[in-house]
Each structure stands twice: as C-alpha cells, then as structure tokens.
Design an enzyme around this catalytic site. Structure first.
Site, PDB file in Angstrom:
ATOM      1  N   GLU A  44       0.823  -1.204   0.000  1.00 22.22           N
ATOM      2  CA  GLU A  44       0.000   0.000   0.000  1.00 22.22           C
ATOM      3  C   GLU A  44       0.860   1.259   0.000  1.00 22.22           C
ATOM      4  OE1 GLU A  44      -2.880   0.635   3.260  1.00 22.22           O
ATOM      5  OE2 GLU A  44      -4.418   0.087   1.831  1.00 22.22           O
TER       6      GLU A  44
ATOM      7  N   LYS B 101     -13.210   1.611  -1.861  1.00 22.90           N
ATOM      8  CA  LYS B 101     -14.057   1.858  -0.686  1.00 22.90           C
ATOM      9  C   LYS B 101     -15.265   2.713  -1.063  1.00 22.90           C
ATOM     10  CE  LYS B 101     -11.904   2.385   3.741  1.00 22.90           C
ATOM     11  NZ  LYS B 101     -10.859   2.882   4.640  1.00 22.90           N
TER      12      LYS B 101
ATOM     13  N   HIS C  76       7.824 -26.746   0.948  1.00 23.52           N
ATOM     14  CA  HIS C  76       7.212 -27.918   0.339  1.00 23.52           C
ATOM     15  C   HIS C  76       6.054 -27.544  -0.572  1.00 23.52           C
ATOM     16  CE1 HIS C  76       9.758 -30.337   2.904  1.00 23.52           C
ATOM     17  NE2 HIS C  76       9.526 -29.399   3.804  1.00 23.52           N
TER      18      HIS C  76
END
Ligand SMILES: O=P(O)(O)OC[C@H]1O[C@H](O)[C@H](O)[C@@H](O)[C@@H]1O
Length: 430
Positions: free
Chosen positions: A271, A403, A292
């Site tokens: 950000e 937003k 893994h």
C-alpha cells in the site's frame, strides 16, 4: 536486528546489486535519510510514525484497557492497518486472553467467531482511524447486537480507538465509552506502535514498554548510510533488486509465530509503494512449510523474485527423540529448532546456488523487544524505499477508490466510483 545482504549482490545472484551500484545508492540513502529526518522533525503526515517510540504514551494505553482486565477474549473489530499490527503481536506472543481479529465481513466466519466466545467475558476494541470503513462499522453493529441478544451490556465491554472526529468518535461520546486516539500523522499501516497496535497487546498482558524499547533501538540505528542501518539496508536492497527485475518479494519468516507478521508487512509494502506504476509485489510465505509448496516456483519459475528470510536466533526448543529406525537415526538427538535452522540455511543456500537473490533478517528472539525492533525497522525500510522510488508513501488512493465504489453501491452516498460497477465487461461460460 541484523540484515545480511550478501546474497543480494551480483556476485551471487542475477538479478543482483553490484557493489559499486550499492555505493552510489548509498548517496541517495543519505539524501533520503535527511528528508526523513526533516519530515520527522516537522511531524509531517506519515513521517510522524517514526517518532512513535518517543511519543506513544504507554501509561495512557494501559489505563484505557484496565477496565477490561477481567476479559478472557478480545474481539478487535478493525481492518487493514487497524487490525494487522495488533494481530501480528497477538500471533507472536502467548497470552491467556484469546484474541480474534474481525477483519472481514464473511458472515459465516463472523458468526462462528461470535459462537466461539463468551460475550460476557469479551472485550471489544472497535478500531478505525477514519471511522468510516464499512466493514468495521458493520461488524461492530453485528457484535453489539449479539451482545444485546446475549444480555451483555456492550457499553461496559467496548472501547473505541479512532480519530478526533467521525462516526466512532460520536459513538464513544454518546455512550461515554473509553476511547483512545489514533495519532493524526500516523497512517493505519504505520500504527502498530501507537494506540492502534499496543492497546490489544496491553490487554493481552504483553509488556508494551519492551515493544517500544525495541522500536527505539531500531530508531537509534537509523543513519545516513545503508551500511550503518539494518532497516535502510533492507529497504535500499529490496528497491535495488526490484529495479533490476525482482518485482516480487516473498516474505518468508522461519517462525510459525511470525506468519501474521508477513501479512502486516504485505500491507505496509504494497500500500505504501504501489503507486505511479512502481512498487514491488509482496508475497506471503512461511518456512519451513512453504519449502514444500511455493519454493519450487521461487527456485525454478520466472526469475522475477527476491526472498526475504526472517528468523530469531534463540527460541524454545523441543528435542527429537532417539529412534531405532535406522533411516531416521540422523534426526534422533537433534531438535525441532535445529531442524528448522538447517531447513532455513539449506533453503537460503539453495536459492543462492541457483543465482537467486535473497536477504536474511535476524532478530534475537520473538519477544516484545525483538518484535518492536522488527516492526519499526520494516516501517523505516518502507519509508526509505518510498523516498528512493519517489512515490507518495503515505496515501492509498487506489484503495480509497474501491471503498467509495462499495459505499456507493450500498446507498451510502453518491459516489461516481460506484457507476463503474455497472460498466463491467461480462463473458460468462457455464
Ligand atoms: O482505520 P480505518 O480508517 O478503518 O482504515 C482501515 C484501512 O482502510 C483502507 O483499506 C486503507 O487503505 C488502509 O490503509 C486502512 O488501514
């Protein structure tokens, strides 16, 4: 804290940083440091976060959570910077208070958490710097309703952490709730060392002064040269690798307790730096588990990555019992910690052997002091990198766009961003 950048040099890795280029970059680090110090001295927005070791009032934080000391559970209602710092501390440090971070609005998940806790023994911390974040406010309304339904007086069990004004400040005033203020000049993702991150830690019984002491030690290490400052060494080298082609940075702590730290770091790095077509993509990984799974790609996939390893020098250990199984005899008498360290060094070496850049960050131990050092250093590294990229580190317009669009869709105002949703291109295959 120590940062080893040896495996980021071009004599080890491609992409890698030539030593003369690092020396030239160091001049830019000196300039960036001067700019950072100026911003700090003037308490400019964002830079102020690096002053928190001096300005945070730990007594005030302890006093605010004192009424909730009987709590067995903590519900932290907040998202992004209003969750991840505190969640990192909770995950890294043991406590008798069980903490939950309501940083999503997935209904089944929220309901299952509400079902897991005894609301009469739960402290609720509603955290939003802006006081406008829809997810946080909605979750708070759901929690409040659940408390009322359970016959619990929510006003006795809730404190608010927010800015000087806004919805949450109004709520705190209306119901006379205990409240803490988010410092004005401190963006959410840089707020772990403020009221935002430390109140939850205090409620969980952690030594928040030791966290601040660790941060202060990292602060004291900031210097006009990357060769003298571990935090700046990390920020400068990650930047230098990115501009040479390592556009992805896998943050891979070798401590289970630091898994959430990688999430916190991802927000901070992404950000802050993802602007103007620039920035390095953070990826979250965990050693040894991801050896893994993801390691195959890191070592043999596209050569566009660096790996950041993080480990603690000391930790509690568990012996591996001796065995009469011949094939496993090399493990008996060793310990899980030794195995983890061997895996760490083997993975680091395996990347270097494949000419791939990586950086090692080491703290003494995952305790309050070590976490304070690590978190502050990563913040300073991010601010430094922002200066080197020359981006506006402390804003997040791209996130704000989404937003507003979501709020518009829910009828929370007239936002042109919401219109874009209707323009979506659809090509559905069923
Ligand atoms: O603390 P709040 O104002 O609720 O904000 C919570 C989060 O909202 C946005 O997504 C911002 O981009 C984040 O930086 C911030 O941490």
């Amino acid at each position: 804290m120590r940062v080893d950048i040896g495996n980021a040099l071009d004599r080890v890795a491609t992409p890698g940083v030539p030593e003369d280029a690092l020396d030239r970059l160091d001049d830019r680090v000196a300039d960036a440091h001067a700019r950072i110090e100026e911003g700090r001295a003037k308490n400019e927005h964002g830079y102020e976060a690096l002053n928190l070791p001096e300005t945070v009032d730990t007594d005030e934080i302890r006093a605010a959570v004192e009424p909730f000391e009987d709590s067995e559970y903590l519900l932290n209602v907040g998202i992004g910077g209003s969750a991840l710092g505190a969640a990192t501390l909770s995950a890294a440090l043991d406590s008798d208070v069980e903490a939950y971070y309501l940083d999503n609005v997935d209904p089944e998940w929220v309901e299952s958490i509400l079902g897991d806790v005894d609301l009469s023994k739960t402290a609720v911390n509603v955290v939003s710097r802006s006081g406008t974040t829809a997810e946080t406010l909605s979750n708070f309304l759901v929690v409040r309703d659940a408390m009322e339904s359970a016959g619990v007086d929510w006003t006795e069990r809730t404190w608010v952490t927010t800015g000087e004004e806004g919805n949450l400040r109004d709520l705190a005033n209306k119901h006379d709730l205990p409240s803490l203020k988010v410092p004005d000049g401190v963006p959410g993702r840089f707020s772990v060392l403020s009221t935002v991150g430390l109140a939850a830690a205090a409620l969980q019984g952690h030594d928040i002064d030791a966290i601040v002491e660790g941060a202060a030690a990292a602060e004291a290490d900031l210097a006009p040269s990357l060769y003298e400052s571990p935090a700046y060494a990390y920020g400068a080298v990650a930047y230098a690798l990115d501009v040479r082609g390592a556009g992805i940075n896998a943050m891979m702590p070798y401590e289970e307790s630091l898994e959430t730290f990688a999430e916190w770091y991802a927000q901070l790095w992404a950000e802050s730096l993802g602007k103007d077509g620039l920035g390095q993509t953070p990826v979250r990984a965990l050693g040894a588990t991801d050896q893994h799974s993801q390691l195959q790609l890191y070592r043999a996939g596209p050569n566009d990555k660096m790996v950041t390893f993080v480990r603690a020098a000391d930790r509690e250990d568990t012996p591996i019992p001796e065995t009469d199984l011949e094939g496993l005899s090399y493990l008996g008498g060793s310990s899980l910690g030794e195995l983890l360290d061997a895996e760490f060094e083997a993975t680091e070496a395996s990347l270097a052997a494949a000419d791939l850049p990586n950086v090692r960050i080491e703290i003494d131990s995952v305790d309050e002091y070590g976490l304070g050092e690590l978190l502050y250093s990563m913040e300073a590294a991010t601010v430094l990198a922002g200066e080197l990229y020359d981006v506006d580190t402390f804003i997040q317009p791209a996130v704000e766009w989404g937003k507003k669009a979501a709020r518009g869709l829910l009828g929370g105002g007239d936002f042109e961003e919401a219109d874009a949703v209707a323009d979506k291109t659809t090509l559905t295959i069923e």
